[in-house]
Scaffold this active site. Structure first.
Site, PDB file in Angstrom:
ATOM      1  CE  LYS A  38      -0.642  -0.171   5.003  1.00 54.90           C
ATOM      2  NZ  LYS A  38      -1.412  -0.794   6.067  1.00 54.90           N
ATOM      3  NE  ARG A 132      -5.773  -0.615  11.490  1.00 54.16           N
ATOM      4  CZ  ARG A 132      -4.832  -0.722  10.556  1.00 54.16           C
ATOM      5  NH1 ARG A 132      -3.973   0.268  10.349  1.00 54.16           N
ATOM      6  NH2 ARG A 132      -4.742  -1.806   9.804  1.00 54.16           N
TER       7      ARG A 132
END
Ligand SMILES: *Cc1c(COP(=O)(O)O)cnc(C)c1O
Length: 355
Positions: A38, A132
């Site tokens: 990413k 998260r």
């Protein structure tokens, strides 16, 4: 022809070396690697270098990046790290595996998998304290029961992600919890979990020091492959290259100037009221690069220069009396935030080398 500036010089062989050394290190004890692409926007050459180095999967958080790699002909198992409901159809078509924590989303994936006559594989993420993404461990059993009613969906593993939001370090407690969860799921549902993914580049110290991996058999690595570092303390990992990416920029002004702005001070372009030290007349250089292109805090000059600040398009440095002329090149090393921004800026040329 003049070399293009600003540019990011990317050494594919160094990235491949890093992937190879890490694959060897982790495979010694049975851990397979996902190379995380990413930060480099799913750049196909970089993904290919990771695959040549031995990673078994390529993982990205954006389906567009996976599409880009597939279009470029990259052949591997693609893993989507973040799964938005609205992209369910594209995810089923483009990713082999996705990480999931929500039934609604899995239901949509199942719908499109059925429509396109495919099986979509998923890894369920567990919340182990970093806060998260993740299903709470005590909700797993009920969650899996629901997932099992979606026939085109196959649960192939579980995982967790630490040291990202809450800064929680992977240790024998949370890794043990993940293994215990894997055991419980296998026992209750007789599912063969191919992947127990313990985390990311922050798992390096845990791996080096742990006596047992228990059931953990996979990690997802971005920063340690790309920049050669673990991410708890940002220490270089032995034998890895830490400068596979270098930013090369151009001096557009070089003059002796006072170090204190003069005139009446109001707010600057970013709404701050800046304060300066008076250090007398200094040689200052300006570089054609700005906050639109880069995270300024992510830059480290490779020569003896000091970054004073930046506006959208201009980076201002104290040259420490280096004699840099207009048109000179200035090189910077990048941290992860700097790499992310540089790879994303359309104004920074990407230049690959195979050495
Ligand atoms: C970004 C990301 C990774 C890779 O993290 P690094 O610190 O770069 O190794 C791994 N897993 C997930 C879920 C991610 O979002």
């Amino acid at each position: 022809m003049k070399a293009l500036m600003p540019r990011i010089e990317i050494s594919l062989s160094q990235i491949r070396d890093n992937a190879r050394i890490l694959s060897k290190l982790y495979e010694q004890k049975g851990i397979s690697l996902m190379g995380v692409s990413k930060a480099v926007l799913g750049n196909p050459l970089i993904a290919q270098a990771m695959i040549q180095g031995g990673v078994k999967f390529i993982a990205d958080s954006r389906i567009e990046n996976i599409q880009r790699m597939k279009t470029a002909g990259i052949k591997t198992r693609f893993v989507l790290l973040r799964t938005p409901l609205s992209q369910a159809e594209s995810i089923v078509k483009n990713a082999d595996i996705s990480l999931n924590t929500e039934i609604e989303t899995i239901k949509a994936l199942a719908h499109y998998a059925h429509l396109h006559n495919r099986i979509h594989e998923i890894i369920l993420m567990a919340e182990l304290g970093d806060l998260r993404e993740g299903i709470l461990p005590h909700n797993f059993s009920e969650f899996i029961k629901k997932v099992l009613s979606f026939s085109p969906i196959k649960i192939i593993g579980i995982g967790c992600n630490l040291a990202c939001y809450g800064g929680i370090k992977p240790d024998s407690d949370n890794m043990g919890q993940l293994s215990t969860l894997a055991k419980a799921i296998t026992k209750e549902f007789q599912i063969d979990l191919e992947i127990i993914s313990g985390g990311n580049s922050a798992n390096y110290q845990w791996y080096q020091s742990t006596k047992t991996l228990d059931h953990i058999n996979n990690l997802r690595l971005g920063e340690s492959i790309l920049l050669g570092r673990e991410t708890l303390y940002r220490m270089a990992i032995p034998e890895l290259h830490t400068q596979a990416f270098q930013l090369v920029t151009e001096v557009i002004e070089s003059k002796d100037k006072p170090s204190l702005p003069y005139g009446k001070i109001c707010q600057n372009a970013f709404g701050d009221f800046p304060i300066f030290d008076d250090r007398g007349i200094h040689r200052r250089i300006i570089i054609a690069l700005g906050r639109q292109d880069i995270l300024v805090s992510g830059l480290t000059p490779l020569t003896d220069l000091k970054i004073l600040g930046a506006s959208s398009d201009h980076l201002i440095l104290d040259s420490n009396n280096n004699n840099l002329k207009v048109g000179s090149e200035v090189n910077f090393n990048l941290d992860y935030g700097g790499l992310l921004a540089a790879m994303t800026s359309p104004f920074i040329h990407k230049q690959f080398s195979y050495i």
